[in-house]
Design a protein around this motif. Structure first.
Motif, PDB file in Angstrom:
ATOM      1  N   ILE A  27     -41.292  -1.731 -21.874  1.00  0.00           N
ATOM      2  CA  ILE A  27     -41.951  -2.136 -20.641  1.00  0.00           C
ATOM      3  C   ILE A  27     -42.832  -0.580 -20.114  1.00  0.00           C
ATOM      4  CG2 ILE A  27     -41.990  -2.961 -18.069  1.00  0.00           C
ATOM      5  CD1 ILE A  27     -39.032  -3.932 -19.161  1.00  0.00           C
ATOM      6  N   ALA A  28     -44.067  -1.082 -20.240  1.00  0.00           N
ATOM      7  CA  ALA A  28     -44.554   0.228 -19.637  1.00  0.00           C
ATOM      8  C   ALA A  28     -45.504   0.251 -18.003  1.00  0.00           C
ATOM      9  CB  ALA A  28     -45.799   0.914 -20.693  1.00  0.00           C
ATOM     10  N   PHE A  29     -45.426   1.178 -17.641  1.00  0.00           N
ATOM     11  CA  PHE A  29     -45.573   1.383 -15.988  1.00  0.00           C
ATOM     12  C   PHE A  29     -46.916   2.244 -15.931  1.00  0.00           C
ATOM     13  CE2 PHE A  29     -41.097  -0.136 -15.574  1.00  0.00           C
ATOM     14  CZ  PHE A  29     -41.269  -1.103 -14.468  1.00  0.00           C
ATOM     15  N   ASP A  30     -47.850   1.426 -15.425  1.00  0.00           N
ATOM     16  CA  ASP A  30     -49.600   2.060 -15.143  1.00  0.00           C
ATOM     17  C   ASP A  30     -49.883   1.769 -13.728  1.00  0.00           C
ATOM     18  OD1 ASP A  30     -51.522   3.886 -16.194  1.00  0.00           O
ATOM     19  OD2 ASP A  30     -52.201   2.539 -16.867  1.00  0.00           O
ATOM     20  N   PHE A  31     -50.145   2.609 -13.398  1.00  0.00           N
ATOM     21  CA  PHE A  31     -50.034   2.592 -11.921  1.00  0.00           C
ATOM     22  C   PHE A  31     -49.980   3.045 -10.890  1.00  0.00           C
ATOM     23  CE2 PHE A  31     -45.281   1.920 -11.381  1.00  0.00           C
ATOM     24  CZ  PHE A  31     -44.779   2.945 -10.329  1.00  0.00           C
ATOM     25  N   ASP A  32     -50.670   4.139  -9.942  1.00  0.00           N
ATOM     26  CA  ASP A  32     -50.629   5.056  -9.262  1.00  0.00           C
ATOM     27  C   ASP A  32     -49.451   5.058  -8.310  1.00  0.00           C
ATOM     28  OD1 ASP A  32     -51.120   7.199  -7.506  1.00  0.00           O
ATOM     29  OD2 ASP A  32     -53.079   6.259  -6.860  1.00  0.00           O
ATOM     30  N   PRO A  33     -48.249   6.284  -8.796  1.00  0.00           N
ATOM     31  CA  PRO A  33     -46.742   6.082  -7.444  1.00  0.00           C
ATOM     32  C   PRO A  33     -47.687   6.939  -6.757  1.00  0.00           C
ATOM     33  CG  PRO A  33     -47.302   8.116  -8.956  1.00  0.00           C
ATOM     34  CD  PRO A  33     -48.909   7.169  -9.557  1.00  0.00           C
ATOM     35  N   LEU A  34     -48.594   7.386  -5.122  1.00  0.00           N
ATOM     36  CA  LEU A  34     -49.081   7.602  -4.803  1.00  0.00           C
ATOM     37  C   LEU A  34     -50.073   6.122  -3.410  1.00  0.00           C
ATOM     38  CD1 LEU A  34     -49.659  11.237  -5.390  1.00  0.00           C
ATOM     39  CD2 LEU A  34     -47.710  10.877  -4.780  1.00  0.00           C
ATOM     40  N   LEU A  35     -49.410   6.355  -2.490  1.00  0.00           N
ATOM     41  CA  LEU A  35     -49.976   5.648  -1.535  1.00  0.00           C
ATOM     42  C   LEU A  35     -51.181   6.728  -0.317  1.00  0.00           C
ATOM     43  CD1 LEU A  35     -50.281   3.151   0.205  1.00  0.00           C
ATOM     44  CD2 LEU A  35     -49.282   4.099   1.824  1.00  0.00           C
ATOM     45  N   ARG A  36     -52.285   5.983  -1.241  1.00  0.00           N
ATOM     46  CA  ARG A  36     -53.287   7.643  -0.470  1.00  0.00           C
ATOM     47  C   ARG A  36     -53.629   6.936   0.790  1.00  0.00           C
ATOM     48  NH1 ARG A  36     -54.412  11.348  -4.617  1.00  0.00           N
ATOM     49  NH2 ARG A  36     -53.873   9.868  -6.498  1.00  0.00           N
ATOM     50  N   VAL A  37     -53.803   8.269   2.123  1.00  0.00           N
ATOM     51  CA  VAL A  37     -53.976   7.980   4.031  1.00  0.00           C
ATOM     52  C   VAL A  37     -54.553   8.373   3.628  1.00  0.00           C
ATOM     53  CG1 VAL A  37     -53.381   7.627   5.932  1.00  0.00           C
ATOM     54  CG2 VAL A  37     -52.264   6.477   4.131  1.00  0.00           C
ATOM     55  N   GLY A  38     -55.954   8.971   3.712  1.00  0.00           N
ATOM     56  CA  GLY A  38     -57.192   9.747   3.967  1.00  0.00           C
ATOM     57  C   GLY A  38     -56.954  10.875   3.292  1.00  0.00           C
ATOM     58  N   ASP A  39     -57.519  12.185   3.035  1.00  0.00           N
ATOM     59  CA  ASP A  39     -57.094  13.046   2.361  1.00  0.00           C
ATOM     60  C   ASP A  39     -56.053  13.293   1.720  1.00  0.00           C
ATOM     61  OD1 ASP A  39     -59.898  13.230   2.390  1.00  0.00           O
ATOM     62  OD2 ASP A  39     -59.507  15.122   4.569  1.00  0.00           O
ATOM     63  N   GLY A  40     -54.697  12.939   2.336  1.00  0.00           N
ATOM     64  CA  GLY A  40     -53.155  12.856   2.003  1.00  0.00           C
ATOM     65  C   GLY A  40     -52.879  11.772   1.347  1.00  0.00           C
ATOM     66  N   ALA A  41     -51.381  11.901   0.823  1.00  0.00           N
ATOM     67  CA  ALA A  41     -50.662  10.979  -0.412  1.00  0.00           C
ATOM     68  C   ALA A  41     -49.470  10.985   0.457  1.00  0.00           C
ATOM     69  CB  ALA A  41     -51.452  11.165  -1.438  1.00  0.00           C
ATOM     70  N   VAL A  42     -48.940   9.419  -0.460  1.00  0.00           N
ATOM     71  CA  VAL A  42     -47.958  10.097  -0.109  1.00  0.00           C
ATOM     72  C   VAL A  42     -46.289   8.716  -0.769  1.00  0.00           C
ATOM     73  CG1 VAL A  42     -47.172   8.149   1.856  1.00  0.00           C
ATOM     74  CG2 VAL A  42     -45.126   9.046   1.539  1.00  0.00           C
ATOM     75  N   ARG A  43     -45.803   9.557  -1.714  1.00  0.00           N
ATOM     76  CA  ARG A  43     -44.997   8.572  -2.798  1.00  0.00           C
ATOM     77  C   ARG A  43     -44.687   7.073  -1.762  1.00  0.00           C
ATOM     78  NH1 ARG A  43     -43.958  11.637  -7.127  1.00  0.00           N
ATOM     79  NH2 ARG A  43     -42.467  10.442  -7.861  1.00  0.00           N
ATOM     80  N   LEU A  44     -44.736   6.296  -3.214  1.00  0.00           N
ATOM     81  CA  LEU A  44     -44.546   5.276  -3.169  1.00  0.00           C
ATOM     82  C   LEU A  44     -42.705   5.052  -3.305  1.00  0.00           C
ATOM     83  CD1 LEU A  44     -46.774   2.927  -5.023  1.00  0.00           C
ATOM     84  CD2 LEU A  44     -47.370   3.170  -2.660  1.00  0.00           C
ATOM     85  N   GLU A  45     -42.643   5.821  -3.636  1.00  0.00           N
ATOM     86  CA  GLU A  45     -40.916   5.748  -4.258  1.00  0.00           C
ATOM     87  C   GLU A  45     -39.941   6.400  -2.704  1.00  0.00           C
ATOM     88  OE1 GLU A  45     -37.212   8.797  -6.165  1.00  0.00           O
ATOM     89  OE2 GLU A  45     -39.791   9.105  -6.841  1.00  0.00           O
ATOM     90  N   THR A  46     -40.704   7.588  -1.506  1.00  0.00           N
ATOM     91  CA  THR A  46     -40.063   7.764  -0.928  1.00  0.00           C
ATOM     92  C   THR A  46     -40.141   7.063  -0.047  1.00  0.00           C
ATOM     93  OG1 THR A  46     -41.446  10.047  -1.608  1.00  0.00           O
ATOM     94  CG2 THR A  46     -41.077   9.954   1.035  1.00  0.00           C
ATOM     95  N   LEU A  47     -41.514   5.646  -0.033  1.00  0.00           N
ATOM     96  CA  LEU A  47     -41.546   4.832   0.959  1.00  0.00           C
ATOM     97  C   LEU A  47     -40.357   4.354   1.416  1.00  0.00           C
ATOM     98  CD1 LEU A  47     -45.632   4.711   1.279  1.00  0.00           C
ATOM     99  CD2 LEU A  47     -44.105   5.176   3.193  1.00  0.00           C
ATOM    100  N   ALA A  48     -40.254   3.563  -0.208  1.00  0.00           N
ATOM    101  CA  ALA A  48     -39.253   2.422  -0.333  1.00  0.00           C
ATOM    102  C   ALA A  48     -37.647   3.257  -0.168  1.00  0.00           C
ATOM    103  CB  ALA A  48     -39.185   2.218  -1.912  1.00  0.00           C
ATOM    104  N   VAL A  49     -37.302   4.499  -0.063  1.00  0.00           N
ATOM    105  CA  VAL A  49     -36.085   5.453   0.390  1.00  0.00           C
ATOM    106  C   VAL A  49     -35.816   5.311   1.673  1.00  0.00           C
ATOM    107  CG1 VAL A  49     -34.940   7.763   0.067  1.00  0.00           C
ATOM    108  CG2 VAL A  49     -35.896   6.800  -1.999  1.00  0.00           C
ATOM    109  N   ALA A  50     -37.484   5.471   2.055  1.00  0.00           N
ATOM    110  CA  ALA A  50     -36.831   5.268   3.270  1.00  0.00           C
ATOM    111  C   ALA A  50     -36.729   3.883   3.898  1.00  0.00           C
ATOM    112  CB  ALA A  50     -38.843   5.603   4.341  1.00  0.00           C
ATOM    113  N   ALA A  51     -36.925   3.085   3.535  1.00  0.00           N
ATOM    114  CA  ALA A  51     -36.563   1.399   3.293  1.00  0.00           C
ATOM    115  C   ALA A  51     -35.475   0.711   3.232  1.00  0.00           C
ATOM    116  CB  ALA A  51     -38.123   0.640   2.695  1.00  0.00           C
ATOM    117  N   ALA A  52     -34.838   1.527   2.101  1.00  0.00           N
ATOM    118  CA  ALA A  52     -32.934   2.075   2.319  1.00  0.00           C
ATOM    119  C   ALA A  52     -32.233   1.997   2.789  1.00  0.00           C
ATOM    120  CB  ALA A  52     -33.384   2.096   0.960  1.00  0.00           C
TER     121      ALA A  52
END
Length: 302
Positions: A27-52
């Motif tokens: 299973i090969a994952f090919d996506f951007d792991p960053l959520l980009r907001v303006g000139d910055g970016a936050v990791r999707l993993e970080t958002l998911a951990v925060a949700a947990a």
């Protein structure tokens, strides 16, 4: 060390997330792991951990209210958990890499070097959170009982979140299951494009199964008494799952067939179950509800 927030320039083109099954059944994952907001970016993993963490807090709040505890005291308990989790997690990480830290002990206190180990972070947080509960009302047992299941929910969701960041990939494999992460990333594992055992996903599944077992055990008379025994069983269950999944890790063996993480997990599980058995021996099963007869009722004049 995996940074929770990465400030990166916006790419000229954005690739759409895709999930491809390659001929080797990887299973090969090919996506951007960053959520980009303006000139910055936050990791999707970080958002998911925060949700947990948020989900765990909500469940803990519900359990605390049902246990008859003060909901507003939960904030103080959570704040008390943080320092213990940091100290315990750091100690665990040092035990995982002793040679690295012995070469320069100053690295132990450097937050920019290395990370935290999960099992001892949970143990440390439980210890300091218990101390805060004692200061609040002198009854830590109900707090531990109420937070046992939310703890497992949070851990399971956090491990599932690691899939979004490519963190926690296990040993390379030519069999199944195997996952690989393509593209620039940044990914949380070394050689992310190398087909490997998805240890993080296996641990999330294992914790979910452990949660089901602990929920069933929570209905038995031996574990219904709110004195902390359910939390100890949940802690042991999580540690056993982690020890089993750690057989797929890339870390070296340190004690026979065991990796350092497995040694930590098995010691924690043994101590937790030992303490639980001691509580059962001292206090027995759930105390039966005392029936209030008419003669025992206070008179209206009282």
């Amino acid at each position: 060390m995996d940074r929770s927030v990465d400030l990166l320039p916006r790419p000229a083109t954005r690739r759409r997330p895709t999930l491809a099954i390659v001929p080797s059944a990887v299973i090969a994952f090919d996506f951007d792991p960053l959520l980009r907001v303006g000139d910055g970016a936050v990791r999707l993993e970080t958002l998911a951990v925060a949700a947990a963490i948020l989900a765990g807090l909500v469940l803990a709040g519900i359990a605390v209210v049902r246990a008859g505890l003060r909901a507003d005291d939960l904030l103080f308990v959570v704040l008390g958990i943080v320092p213990g989790a940091v100290v315990g997690g750091r100690l665990g990480y040092v035990l995982l890499h002793p040679a690295f830290f012995l070469a320069d002990p100053g690295r132990i206190l450097d937050p920019g070097v290395g990370s935290l180990e999960l099992t001892l972070a949970v143990v440390g947080g439980a210890v300091t959170g218990t101390l805060v509960a004692i200061l609040l009302d002198g009854r830590p047992g109900p707090w531990l009982h109420a937070t046992a299941l939310p703890m497992l929910v949070t851990l399971g969701m956090a491990k599932a979140a690691a899939v979004l960041g490519g963190t926690g990939q296990g040993q390379p494999t030519t069999g199944e299951p195997a996952t690989a992460y393509l593209g620039a990333g940044p990914w949380g594992s070394l050689a992310p494009d190398l087909p490997s055992i998805p240890s993080q996903a296996l641990e999330a599944i294992g914790v979910a199964l452990a949660l089901g077992v602990v929920m069933a055990l929570a209905l038995t008379p031996l574990l219904r008494r709110p004195d902390g025994r359910l939390f100890l069983v949940a802690l042991a269950a999580g540690a056993v799952v982690r020890a089993l999944v750690a057989t797929t890790w890339r870390d070296p063996l340190v004690l026979g067939p065991l990796r350092a993480e497995q040694v930590i997990d098995l010691v924690v599980a043994a101590v937790a179950l030992g303490l639980c058995a001691r509580l059962i021996a001292l206090r027995g099963p759930e105390a039966p509800e005392r029936r209030i007869d008419a003669a025992d009722r206070p008179s209206p004049i009282d």
